[in-house]
Design a protein around this motif. Sequence first.
Motif, short mmCIF file in Angstrom:
data_model
loop_
_atom_site.label_atom_id
_atom_site.label_comp_id
_atom_site.label_asym_id
_atom_site.label_seq_id
_atom_site.Cartn_x
_atom_site.Cartn_y
_atom_site.Cartn_z
N ALA A 1 28.56 25.92 61.31
CA ALA A 1 28.16 24.93 60.14
C ALA A 1 27.67 23.60 60.69
O ALA A 1 26.48 23.13 59.94
CB ALA A 1 29.40 24.84 59.18
N GLU B 1 26.06 23.11 63.66
CA GLU B 1 24.76 23.44 64.10
C GLU B 1 23.78 23.46 62.59
O GLU B 1 22.71 23.10 63.05
CB GLU B 1 24.54 24.52 65.14
CG GLU B 1 25.54 24.23 66.40
CD GLU B 1 25.81 25.51 67.09
OE1 GLU B 1 25.80 26.50 66.50
OE2 GLU B 1 25.87 25.42 68.53
N LEU C 1 20.72 30.91 58.98
CA LEU C 1 21.17 30.30 60.24
C LEU C 1 22.66 30.74 60.34
O LEU C 1 23.02 30.77 61.71
CB LEU C 1 21.04 28.85 60.03
CG LEU C 1 19.58 28.30 60.02
CD1 LEU C 1 19.41 26.77 59.73
CD2 LEU C 1 18.94 28.58 61.48
N ARG C 2 23.58 30.59 59.25
CA ARG C 2 24.93 30.83 59.75
C ARG C 2 25.12 32.30 59.94
O ARG C 2 25.93 32.77 60.73
CB ARG C 2 25.82 30.61 58.52
CG ARG C 2 25.85 29.16 58.18
CD ARG C 2 27.06 28.44 59.06
NE ARG C 2 28.22 28.63 58.66
CZ ARG C 2 29.17 29.13 59.22
NH1 ARG C 2 29.04 29.60 60.62
NH2 ARG C 2 30.39 29.34 58.53
N PHE C 3 24.80 33.27 59.08
CA PHE C 3 25.03 34.57 59.19
C PHE C 3 24.25 35.39 60.31
O PHE C 3 24.59 36.33 60.86
CB PHE C 3 24.99 35.17 57.91
CG PHE C 3 25.90 34.68 56.95
CD1 PHE C 3 25.67 34.76 55.47
CD2 PHE C 3 27.21 34.08 57.39
CE1 PHE C 3 26.71 34.18 54.62
CE2 PHE C 3 27.79 33.37 56.27
CZ PHE C 3 27.64 33.83 54.86
N PHE C 4 22.88 35.02 60.19
CA PHE C 4 21.95 36.00 61.22
C PHE C 4 21.64 35.31 62.55
O PHE C 4 21.83 35.96 63.57
CB PHE C 4 20.72 36.10 60.38
CG PHE C 4 20.80 36.84 59.17
CD1 PHE C 4 19.94 36.61 57.85
CD2 PHE C 4 21.91 37.56 58.88
CE1 PHE C 4 19.86 37.26 56.66
CE2 PHE C 4 22.00 38.34 57.58
CZ PHE C 4 21.01 38.27 56.49
N ALA C 5 21.41 33.98 62.35
CA ALA C 5 21.31 33.33 63.76
C ALA C 5 22.66 33.09 64.45
O ALA C 5 22.64 32.67 65.62
CB ALA C 5 20.46 32.21 63.75
N GLY C 6 23.78 33.09 63.76
CA GLY C 6 25.02 32.92 64.32
C GLY C 6 25.29 31.41 64.47
O GLY C 6 26.30 31.09 65.58
N LEU C 7 24.65 30.54 63.85
CA LEU C 7 25.17 28.93 64.19
C LEU C 7 26.05 28.78 63.42
O LEU C 7 26.67 29.35 62.35
CB LEU C 7 23.81 28.12 63.87
CG LEU C 7 22.49 28.32 64.55
CD1 LEU C 7 21.56 27.18 63.94
CD2 LEU C 7 22.75 28.35 65.95
N VAL D 1 22.14 30.71 54.80
CA VAL D 1 22.53 32.09 55.02
C VAL D 1 21.75 32.67 56.52
O VAL D 1 22.43 33.25 57.23
CB VAL D 1 22.13 32.92 53.95
CG1 VAL D 1 22.28 34.52 54.31
CG2 VAL D 1 23.15 32.88 52.69
N VAL E 1 20.25 21.21 62.38
CA VAL E 1 18.83 21.93 62.20
C VAL E 1 18.35 21.63 60.91
O VAL E 1 17.14 21.18 60.71
CB VAL E 1 18.83 23.51 62.30
CG1 VAL E 1 17.52 24.00 61.87
CG2 VAL E 1 19.39 24.12 63.47
N GLU F 1 18.04 29.31 53.89
CA GLU F 1 18.22 28.94 55.21
C GLU F 1 19.47 28.88 55.79
O GLU F 1 19.79 29.12 56.78
CB GLU F 1 17.56 27.39 55.46
CG GLU F 1 17.26 27.02 56.94
CD GLU F 1 16.19 26.12 56.78
OE1 GLU F 1 15.82 25.49 55.90
OE2 GLU F 1 15.72 25.58 58.21
#
Lengths: 396, 52
Positions: free
Chosen positions: B22, B24, B14-20, B12, B28, B10
Motif C-alpha cells: 500500500a 509503494e 498495482l496492489r494485486f497484480f504488480a504486488g506492490l 487494483v 506511485v 490503478e
Amino acid sequence: MQRLRDCEGYLPEMAERHMKGFELILDECLDRIASGESIADVLASYPEQASSLEPLLRAAEVTLDAGRFEPSNAGMERARQKLAAARIARAAHTQSMVKPSIVDRLRRLRLPASTIATIAVLALTAVLLLRPAMETGEIPFQPPAEEPAVVDDTPGIDTPAEPHETDVPDVAEVTDETAGNPAEEVPETAPLLVPPDSDGSFVFYVSDQPNDIGDFEQLMVTVSRIELKPRDGGQWVEIVPEPMSIDLVQLQGTRATELWRGNLPEGEYDAVFLSIGTIQGTLASSGEEADVVLPSDRLHIQSPFTIAEGEDVDYVFDITVHRNGNGYLISPQATESGVGREIERIQLSEDPLGHPGPQPGKSGDAPGQQDSDPPLADKPGPGPGQTPRTRTIKRA
Amino acid sequence: MDRLTPDQKEVVSLRFFAGLSAKETAEVMHKGHGAVREMQRAALERLRGLLA
C-alpha cells in the motif's frame, strides 16, 4: 436537546474514524492473503469485523486468482519503473525546495567580471585594514564610550528586577509518522537477540527475483541484521547473521542460500525487516562498478508466519534489483517471499572479500554444492516419548 | 475492471497484480496512504457487487 446537537457532529466523526480503522485492517488482511494465508485464518484474527471483511476478501481472492498468471517481466518492470520514477521525482522536488547558498545565489546573478573584481578589491582592502587591529587588539574605529549606568544605592528602596523573558520550551508537535506506515516501524523496547543454532527449526534464506540482475556479473550484498516483528506488538526478535557476502547473481528464481538458522520464540509474526550492510555490484557489460542504492535503511516485507513447537519453518526473503535512472535500485519482492516457497538450496562459495561462508553443519560443506537433502535428514530422530518433528509446508 | 474508476483500477493493478505494498502504491500514485486504502476498499466493494 443540547446533548443531541452535540452528538450530531460527534457521530459522523466516529463513523469516519471507524471506517479508517476498518480500512487499515482490510489492508493488512489483503497482505496476508497475498502471502498465502487462507481467508478463514485471516478472519479469525478479526472476529468482530469478519462479517464486513469476508465479502471483500472473497472479492479480492477472485481478483487475485484472475491475475494469478505469471506476470511478464516487462509488466513488473513497468510497475517498478513507475515506482522508481516517482521516487526520483519526489527527491528532485525535495532538492528544489532547499534554499540555495550565498555562493549559489551569487553565481546565478552572473555579475560582470569588473563588478566581481571591484568586490574582491574592496574585500581585500577591508581585510588589510582590519588585520593590524586584529593583531594588536586595537579597534580603529571605536564607538563612543557608554555612560556608566546610574546605580541607585539609596537604602530602603528596592529596585524591582527587570522582567526578562523566560525560555518557554517549544512544545514539539508530536506527529506519529509511523501511523499507517509499517515500513518505518521501529521496536519500542530493545529487541530480543536470538543466537544462531545449527539445529534450529527456523531457517532464513535469501533469494533474488530476476528483473535486471542480468546486467550484473556480480552483485554482492551483506546483511547486517534481521528484525522480526511479532503480530501482538510484543518484543521484537533480532537475529544477526554471520558476516557473509551474498552474490545475488547466483540466487535467481528459486535458488536460495541459508543465511541464519536458530530457534525463535513461539508465536505469530507479521513483518520482517532486513538491514543491508554493504552493496557492491559489477556490471557484466563493462566490468565497472554499478551505482546500486536502497529505497530506505531497511528492506521490509509485511509477511505473516507462525513459529510453533516442533515445526520447522523455512522463510525466504526475496530481493530484486531493477534499473533506476543511471543506476539500480534494490527492493524486497513481497510476492516471492515468506514461508512455503519452493526453493533450491544453494551454498555459496567463500566470497573473494574474505568473509567465510556458512559454518559447517548448516547446509553442507562443499562450496557451490547444491544441497538436495533436507536438513531433517541429518538430524537425530525423536527420543522415546517425544513427538517426531515434522516439516510443515504452507502452500503459497 | 472497466466498471472501476481509473484510480481504483490503478490501485487494483498495482496492489494485486504488480504486488506492490500500500505504501509503494501510494508513492506511485502520489497519494496518501489513507487515500489508497480508501480506494482499495471502494474497489473491492464494487467488485463484490459485480461478482455477486
